[in-house]
Structure formats: structure tokens, C-alpha cells
Design an enzyme around this catalytic site. Structure first.
Site, PDB file in Angstrom:
ATOM      1  CB  THR A  53      -0.966  -0.007   1.194  1.00  0.00           C
ATOM      2  OG1 THR A  53      -0.236  -0.248   2.401  1.00  0.00           O
ATOM      3  CG2 THR A  53      -2.023  -1.081   1.020  1.00  0.00           C
TER       4      THR A  53
ATOM      5  CE  LYS B 166       0.305  -3.446   3.510  1.00  0.00           C
ATOM      6  NZ  LYS B 166      -0.394  -2.484   4.472  1.00  0.00           N
TER       7      LYS B 166
ATOM      8  CB  THR C 210      -0.785  -1.855   9.577  1.00  0.00           C
ATOM      9  OG1 THR C 210      -1.555  -1.142  10.518  1.00  0.00           O
ATOM     10  CG2 THR C 210      -1.588  -1.913   8.292  1.00  0.00           C
TER      11      THR C 210
ATOM     12  CD  GLU D 227       2.336   5.256   6.441  1.00  0.00           C
ATOM     13  OE1 GLU D 227       2.002   5.794   7.507  1.00  0.00           O
ATOM     14  OE2 GLU D 227       1.534   4.771   5.638  1.00  0.00           O
TER      15      GLU D 227
ATOM     16  CG  ASN E 282      -0.154   8.298   8.430  1.00  0.00           C
ATOM     17  OD1 ASN E 282      -0.768   7.260   8.206  1.00  0.00           O
ATOM     18  ND2 ASN E 282       1.158   8.319   8.573  1.00  0.00           N
TER      19      ASN E 282
ATOM     20  CB  SER F 256      -6.908  13.420   0.130  1.00  0.00           C
ATOM     21  OG  SER F 256      -5.521  13.431   0.333  1.00  0.00           O
TER      22      SER F 256
END
Length: 385
Positions: free
Chosen positions: A148, A170, A181, A261, A380, A385
Site C-alpha cells: 500500500t 507488507k 498493520t 512512513e 497520514n 485524499s
């Protein structure tokens, strides 16, 4: 290094149109071996996605023929329609492979609340295409299709004495204990029954994935599954097999940490001298979840006072004025007081090691985390969006 490194497995990754980028988004891993023994662990979040609810039923008998995974939509909080989508996905794969739908594990990852008819149609068509594309060389394609916000596919292999354990994972955000996650598929050609797989997997995840705490946020879709084909014909000693699975999970967990991230530092928090395992883990997690400490590391500021403050919020056994803190090899705090100057600590490298000695017992534990950066906040804030 792939999920098909072990004999008896095929995999694929295809484009189904779930991602606006046009990247692969449906993966399939199939066990063609003489055994279809399996074990799995799932998120401990009470809010579980439809694929988790389905897969918890599938794994109950310790048999799995295939695992189908999609990115581009978590299929979570999508109501009865979403659960039927998961069921239909399993049925589609089962029909293509000639197996039972109740032996097909389903995994999804992506934005929560996505699950309309268009989503279902794409997942089902992608599942059919993935079955047509299966190959012993398809491991990398599968690892790529489950990404992702990951920046790279994550794969690893550990070799035993005549047998292999391989896997893919992942995960880049919402990484917190309770499995983080992540979607993880592990495969082995060792001859191990479902009970042996379950024991090895639970011990491995306990000291690897469950000790990865990137941002303190727990997901709804986490799944780690271990499949055994028995194609090697070797039944390894339980200890040897468990050690290999743990080593594989540790490798993948570190890859997840390195791809967190927006992170600019990978932080290894090592707790020693604890009175119990629970104490060591609680202290490590408290530091890992302390945003002030994580922001300080981002700014290359070895603010060890924030470490002690985080420890003080726990119920662990320790004397705050008998704790040592060492950062990147420099003991900055000794017995709850300043030791060497903080300026002696170099935090410019990406790797950061924090060593905390509680001086209350013989137990150790390590928690993996990362710093809190502007990029993490930006990524995040704009995720949907």
C-alpha cells in the site's frame, strides 16, 4: 528470496484496478504440496475487518490450500455486503483451483470503509486472473501486489537442514503491537503438522512482529499465516523449526520498521535488567510510544530525560534513581543522574540504539520503533485524499 522459495508453492500478483496508480493489487499464494497444514494469527483489535472474520473460521481446522490478498481496500466496516465479498472471493479462488472455499484464506489491506460493487467486481476478476498467472517464480509479483504505502516489497528466506522457510510481508504505517498493520504469508516445505506450525508461529510473532511499535496505532486487518507443504520430506526438530520461523519473522519485522512512513531513524530499544518479560516489554513500549522522545530523535537530540519520563509511566519494577540509559554507545544517564554529556551522542546515522538497564532482574527484551517526522504527519493526513 520469496514466498515460493519452499518447494510446493506457487504465487502471482496481478493488476485488478483497485489502485489508481495501476500497480499490481491482487496476490495469490497456493500450496500444491502433499500437506496443506497451516496456522495463523490475527489482529487483537476488537474492530476486525471482514477478511479476518472469514479467515479465523477457515484456519480453525488447521488446513489452508490458498491465500488470496488484495491491496487498495481493507473491506472493513462495509457491512454484510463486505463479508459476502470476502466469501465470494474465496469461492472464486476455490473454483479456479478446484478446492473448497473454506480452505481459502482471504486478506485485504487499504482504506477502511471501501467496499462497493465496483470494489467487489475488481477483487473477483483479479482473483481469477491471479489464479491464471500462478508460477513458482511469482513470489516477487505477489509481494509487490500487497503493497500500500510501502516503498518496496519485503521478502526473506531462512534455510534449514534440507528444508526452507520463506515469506513476504507488507506494512509501513499503523504499526503497533497486536501484529501491527501487516499482511504476512510464510511458507515452508518442512513436514510440520498444524499444531507444530501454530506453536512455532505464535512464539515467533510474540518476540518479533508483536515487538514492532512504530506509531502506537493498531490495524483491523493484520494477518500472519504459515503454510507447510511437506515437500522436502524432512520433519525437523521442533526447536530448529521454531528458531527458523523466528529468524524469518525478525528479518521481515526489521524490513517493516525500515520502511515505516516518513521515518528518518530506525530505533532499537533494548531493555535489560528487568524483573520479568512483561516489565521489559512494557518499559520498551512506553519509550517507543513516547512522541516527545521520538520527536527528539528526529531532531538529532539525545534527550534522555524523555526516556526516564516514559519509563516512569509504567507499572514495571524499578528504582528511577538506579536506572542507566545509553544512547548509541554513550551512557548519558547513570543511576538516575547525568553521566557523559549528551553532545557525545551522534544521532546522525539512521540506526539508533537505546539501552536501558533497570537493574531489577535478569530479563531482556527489544522493541523496534522509529522517529516521528514531518513526513509521517503529512502522509497520514492525506492518506484518503
Amino acid at each position: 528470496m520469496s514466498v515460493t522459495a519452499a518447494a510446493g508453492f506457487e504465487a502471482s500478483g496481478v493488476v485488478a484496478g483497485l489502485k489508481s496508480s495501476g500497480a499490481p493489487d491482487v496476490a495469490l499464494v497456493v500450496n500444491r504440496g502433499r500437506s496443506t497444514a497451516a496456522a495463523a494469527v490475527f489482529t487483537s483489535n476488537r474492530a476486525k475487518a471482514n477478511p479476518v472474520l472469514w479467515s479465523q473460521q477457515v484456519i480453525a481446522d488447521g488446513r489452508v490450500d490458498a491465500v488470496v490478498l488484495n491491496s487498495g481496500g481493507a473491506n472493513c466496516f462495509t457491512g454484510a455486503f463486505g463479508f459476502q465479498t470476502t466469501h465470494s472471493t474465496a469461492e472464486t479462488v476455490a473454483a479456479a483451483l478446484g478446492v473448497s472455499a473454506t480452505d481459502v484464506l482471504v486478506c485485504s489491506t487499504g482504506l477502511i470503509g471501501v467496499g462497493d460493487q465496483t470494489f467487489r467486481d475488481k477483487v473477483l476478476s483479479g482473483s481469477t486472473a491471479a489464479a491464471d498467472a500462478l508460477s513458482v517464480d511469482g513470489g516477487l509479483d505477489a509481494a509487490t501486489a500487497i503493497m500500500t504505502t510501502d516503498t518496496k516489497p519485503k521478502q526473506a528466506v531462512v534455510s534449514g537442514d534440507g528444508w526452507v522457510v520463506g515469506g513476504m510481508a507488507k506494512g509501513a504505517g499503523m504499526l503497533a503491537p497486536g501484529l501491527a498493520t501487516m499482511l504476512v504469508v510464510l511458507t515452508t516445505d518442512a513436514d510440520v503438522d498444524a499444531s507444530g506450525l501454530d506453536s512455532a508461529l505464535r512464539e515467533a510473532t510474540r518476540v518479533t512482529f508483536d515487538r514492532l511499535d512504530s506509531d502506537g496505532c493498531m490495524s483491523t486487518n493484520d494477518t500472519v499465516v504459515l503454510l507447510a507443504s511437506a515437500e522436502s520430506g524432512v520433519a525437523p526438530p521442533a526447536g530448529d523449526f521454531a528458531a527458523a520461523v523466528t529468524a524469518l519473522c525478525a528479518d521481515l519485522a526489521e524490513q517493516l520498521q525500515a520502511d515505516a512512513e516518513g521515518a528518518s531513524h530506525d530505533i532499537r530499544i533494548e531493555i535489560v535488567g528487568a524483573a520479568s518479560d512483561d516489565d521489559a516489554v512494557e518499559v520498551g513500549r512506553s519509550i517507543a510510544r513516547n512522541n516527545l522522545f521520538k520527536a527528539a530523535v528526529f531532531g538529532n537530540d539525545p534527550n534522555w530525560g524523555r526516556v526516564l519520563a516514559a519509563i516512569g509511566t509504567t507499572s514495571a519494577e524499578f528504582d528511577p534513581y538506579d536506572v542507566d540509559v545509553t544512547i548509541n554507545g554513550v551512557r548519558v544517564c547513570h543511576a538516575g543522574a547525568p553521566d557523559r554529556p549528551s553532545d557525545d551522542v551522534d544521532l546522525t546515522p539512521r540506526a539508533v540504539h537505546v539501552l536501558v538497564d533497570l537493574k531489577t532482574g535478569p530479563v531482556e527484551a527489544t522493541i523496534l520503533t522509529n522517529d516521528l517526522t514531518h513526513d509521517y504527519v503529512h502522509e497520514n493526513s492525506a492518506y484518503s485524499s
